[in-house]
Design a protein around this motif. Sequence first.
Motif, PDB file in Angstrom:
ATOM      1  N   ALA A 288      -9.570  -2.338   2.635  1.00  0.00           N
ATOM      2  CA  ALA A 288      -9.355  -2.977   1.340  1.00  0.00           C
ATOM      3  C   ALA A 288      -8.492  -2.139   0.409  1.00  0.00           C
ATOM      4  O   ALA A 288      -7.810  -2.675  -0.466  1.00  0.00           O
ATOM      5  N   VAL A 289      -8.512  -0.815   0.596  1.00  0.00           N
ATOM      6  CA  VAL A 289      -7.762   0.054  -0.311  1.00  0.00           C
ATOM      7  C   VAL A 289      -6.311   0.244   0.118  1.00  0.00           C
ATOM      8  O   VAL A 289      -5.484   0.704  -0.680  1.00  0.00           O
ATOM      9  N   VAL A 290      -5.972  -0.101   1.371  1.00  0.00           N
ATOM     10  CA  VAL A 290      -4.626   0.183   1.868  1.00  0.00           C
ATOM     11  C   VAL A 290      -3.532  -0.498   1.048  1.00  0.00           C
ATOM     12  O   VAL A 290      -2.542   0.150   0.670  1.00  0.00           O
ATOM     13  N   PRO A 291      -3.659  -1.816   0.717  1.00  0.00           N
ATOM     14  CA  PRO A 291      -2.594  -2.441  -0.087  1.00  0.00           C
ATOM     15  C   PRO A 291      -2.476  -1.872  -1.498  1.00  0.00           C
ATOM     16  O   PRO A 291      -1.446  -2.064  -2.154  1.00  0.00           O
ATOM     17  N   LEU A 292      -3.512  -1.184  -1.970  1.00  0.00           N
ATOM     18  CA  LEU A 292      -3.524  -0.696  -3.349  1.00  0.00           C
ATOM     19  C   LEU A 292      -2.912   0.692  -3.504  1.00  0.00           C
ATOM     20  O   LEU A 292      -2.701   1.146  -4.633  1.00  0.00           O
ATOM     21  N   MET A 293      -2.632   1.379  -2.414  1.00  0.00           N
ATOM     22  CA  MET A 293      -2.271   2.786  -2.511  1.00  0.00           C
ATOM     23  C   MET A 293      -1.036   3.062  -3.379  1.00  0.00           C
ATOM     24  O   MET A 293      -1.048   3.994  -4.185  1.00  0.00           O
ATOM     25  N   PRO A 294       0.037   2.272  -3.265  1.00  0.00           N
ATOM     26  CA  PRO A 294       1.171   2.533  -4.173  1.00  0.00           C
ATOM     27  C   PRO A 294       0.796   2.395  -5.641  1.00  0.00           C
ATOM     28  O   PRO A 294       1.222   3.204  -6.480  1.00  0.00           O
ATOM     29  N   ASP A 295      -0.007   1.373  -5.972  1.00  0.00           N
ATOM     30  CA  ASP A 295      -0.405   1.172  -7.363  1.00  0.00           C
ATOM     31  C   ASP A 295      -1.392   2.236  -7.828  1.00  0.00           C
ATOM     32  O   ASP A 295      -1.392   2.629  -9.003  1.00  0.00           O
ATOM     33  N   ILE A 296      -2.265   2.699  -6.923  1.00  0.00           N
ATOM     34  CA  ILE A 296      -3.172   3.793  -7.285  1.00  0.00           C
ATOM     35  C   ILE A 296      -2.379   5.038  -7.644  1.00  0.00           C
ATOM     36  O   ILE A 296      -2.672   5.727  -8.637  1.00  0.00           O
ATOM     37  N   ALA A 297      -1.355   5.337  -6.855  1.00  0.00           N
ATOM     38  CA  ALA A 297      -0.510   6.498  -7.143  1.00  0.00           C
ATOM     39  C   ALA A 297       0.142   6.366  -8.514  1.00  0.00           C
ATOM     40  O   ALA A 297       0.189   7.331  -9.298  1.00  0.00           O
ATOM     41  N   THR A 298       0.629   5.169  -8.833  1.00  0.00           N
ATOM     42  CA  THR A 298       1.281   4.946 -10.128  1.00  0.00           C
ATOM     43  C   THR A 298       0.287   5.078 -11.272  1.00  0.00           C
ATOM     44  O   THR A 298       0.550   5.743 -12.279  1.00  0.00           O
ATOM     45  N   GLN A 299      -0.885   4.442 -11.142  1.00  0.00           N
ATOM     46  CA  GLN A 299      -1.854   4.451 -12.232  1.00  0.00           C
ATOM     47  C   GLN A 299      -2.455   5.835 -12.467  1.00  0.00           C
ATOM     48  O   GLN A 299      -2.803   6.177 -13.596  1.00  0.00           O
ATOM     49  N   LEU A 300      -2.587   6.630 -11.398  1.00  0.00           N
ATOM     50  CA  LEU A 300      -3.148   7.974 -11.558  1.00  0.00           C
ATOM     51  C   LEU A 300      -2.070   9.022 -11.819  1.00  0.00           C
ATOM     52  O   LEU A 300      -2.400  10.180 -12.095  1.00  0.00           O
ATOM     53  N   GLY A 301      -0.810   8.640 -11.709  1.00  0.00           N
ATOM     54  CA  GLY A 301       0.283   9.572 -11.956  1.00  0.00           C
ATOM     55  C   GLY A 301       0.386  10.667 -10.916  1.00  0.00           C
ATOM     56  O   GLY A 301       0.665  11.829 -11.246  1.00  0.00           O
ATOM     57  N   VAL A 302       0.164  10.314  -9.636  1.00  0.00           N
ATOM     58  CA  VAL A 302       0.228  11.292  -8.549  1.00  0.00           C
ATOM     59  C   VAL A 302       1.251  10.812  -7.529  1.00  0.00           C
ATOM     60  O   VAL A 302       1.699   9.666  -7.537  1.00  0.00           O
ATOM     61  N   SER A 303       1.602  11.692  -6.596  1.00  0.00           N
ATOM     62  CA  SER A 303       2.589  11.363  -5.577  1.00  0.00           C
ATOM     63  C   SER A 303       1.955  10.516  -4.477  1.00  0.00           C
ATOM     64  O   SER A 303       0.738  10.548  -4.277  1.00  0.00           O
ATOM     65  N   PRO A 304       2.778   9.753  -3.733  1.00  0.00           N
ATOM     66  CA  PRO A 304       2.249   8.985  -2.596  1.00  0.00           C
ATOM     67  C   PRO A 304       1.566   9.878  -1.555  1.00  0.00           C
ATOM     68  O   PRO A 304       0.583   9.476  -0.935  1.00  0.00           O
ATOM     69  N   ASN A 305       2.093  11.097  -1.370  1.00  0.00           N
ATOM     70  CA  ASN A 305       1.461  12.008  -0.413  1.00  0.00           C
ATOM     71  C   ASN A 305       0.050  12.397  -0.862  1.00  0.00           C
ATOM     72  O   ASN A 305      -0.874  12.486  -0.051  1.00  0.00           O
ATOM     73  N   ALA A 306      -0.101  12.624  -2.171  1.00  0.00           N
ATOM     74  CA  ALA A 306      -1.417  13.000  -2.691  1.00  0.00           C
ATOM     75  C   ALA A 306      -2.414  11.857  -2.563  1.00  0.00           C
ATOM     76  O   ALA A 306      -3.572  12.060  -2.170  1.00  0.00           O
ATOM     77  N   VAL A 307      -1.964  10.637  -2.862  1.00  0.00           N
ATOM     78  CA  VAL A 307      -2.894   9.509  -2.808  1.00  0.00           C
ATOM     79  C   VAL A 307      -3.270   9.173  -1.367  1.00  0.00           C
ATOM     80  O   VAL A 307      -4.308   8.537  -1.122  1.00  0.00           O
ATOM     81  N   GLY A 308      -2.487   9.637  -0.409  1.00  0.00           N
ATOM     82  CA  GLY A 308      -2.831   9.425   0.992  1.00  0.00           C
ATOM     83  C   GLY A 308      -4.154  10.050   1.378  1.00  0.00           C
ATOM     84  O   GLY A 308      -4.758   9.660   2.388  1.00  0.00           O
ATOM     85  N   TRP A 309      -4.626  11.007   0.580  1.00  0.00           N
ATOM     86  CA  TRP A 309      -5.898  11.657   0.888  1.00  0.00           C
ATOM     87  C   TRP A 309      -7.095  10.733   0.698  1.00  0.00           C
ATOM     88  O   TRP A 309      -8.180  11.026   1.193  1.00  0.00           O
ATOM     89  N   ILE A 310      -6.926   9.612   0.021  1.00  0.00           N
ATOM     90  CA  ILE A 310      -8.055   8.691  -0.085  1.00  0.00           C
ATOM     91  C   ILE A 310      -8.353   8.036   1.264  1.00  0.00           C
ATOM     92  O   ILE A 310      -9.476   7.592   1.518  1.00  0.00           O
TER      93      ILE A 310
END
Length: 451
Positions: A19-41
């Motif tokens: 369920a979280v996979v489609p959200l990862m780009p938006d999570i990165a944007t909303q948290l102000g982190v890089s795509p590599n960092a958000v990959g840790w979720i």
Amino acid sequence: MLIPALCFVVMITAVMQTAVVPLMPDIATQLGVSPNAVGWIVTANLLTATVCTPLLGRLADRRGPRRVLLCILGVVLVGSLLCVAWDSLPVLVAGRALQGMSFALFPIGVAVLRSALGPHRLTAALGIMSGTMSVGGGAGMIAAGLLYRDGDDYRRVFWLLVVLAVIATALAWFVVPDSPGSGTSSGADFWGVVGLAVGLSALLLALAQGGTWGWVSAPTIGCVVAGALVLAVWYRHERRFDAPMVTPALLTARAVAPAHLAAFLVGIAMFVQFLAIAMFVQVAPEQAGYGFGASVLETSLLYLLPGQVVGITAAGVSGLLVRKFSADRVLMAACAVGVCGFAFVGFAHDRPWQVIVAVAVLNIFVSVAYGALPAMLVEHVAPHDTGVANGINAIARTFGSSLASALVGMLLATITIAGTDIPSERAFVAAFAIGGVTALIAGFTAAASRA
């Protein structure tokens, strides 16, 4: 009531994963982190699953499955609450790590069914429960498409995971019967626990982060080498230890090794079709000359949902097939269906109906294969090893899915349209070919188990 309740409990594993996979780009944007960092979720979730699943399976065998099942659901609920409580990447990663314990729900659910049902009902129940979990991945994607729109708070989807965890905990508390474990001490094999955790974590970390670090970089190669060495030492230790956490025979014995290899291959094929098709239909045709420009919602409802309905139906039938024809024969037939599905979508993907039909066929393959795999193990392992044996099998599927994710990502990043970073149509065809080949090898593996 027990079978539907356990189906729901184990289904949340797949929903929480996808369920979280489609959200990862938006999570990165909303948290102000890089795509590599958000990959840790995702990475943290898989690491916890890899380390804990076989260990929790063994603990359930020794202490009783109901007690361990409820403890896992409690931890998963805490993790889900962490994901919505703070708008912070470290807290989100910690919550996702706790949610990773949900991967152990399936093997423990198998142990519950084996202790509560007779042999005649067991195979049908395993097929239904396994198939329900297999369609949970698509259900997670569909839920994300329904709940989330561009600009929404990403935590709307995580609130769904909280609700699912609460319902699953309540169902398990009132429905799952208590049953005794073997009573053997679970803390004696300290070095076995440490070795398995370190070795599996190193290998999975290489798969999960290899695309970021570089596949031939020192960290990636170092993790692979270290993981392999630690697991070699661990295996030798388990063979010599009087009361091992994981009996080596549950890994390598001729009666069970084919089931673990087939699970690894089915995990690859399943995730190839899930990722490749979901990404293919979202490609804008005006830019790439293929694809359908589908949104996440359209992908979920138009392309994935019909296949999920077919998959659920196939799951209900798979147990009956296993009971009549044996698990290995059913797995062989399911893999043949998978090969046909991948071949079809590889050659015919210019029209939406073609992709929808292919997804339905591939969901039959995955649902029936998932129903056959635990039945193959139950036929050959003692009741007091049910949880840990199915835990090992679940980890094999997890490694297969992780490898598939890495392969698909590498193909789409390297085979691109000239002068752009848009994946070429050939990249998707290559992914479908990989799925077909792994399904074919899984079928041969099932056939070899009969020799």
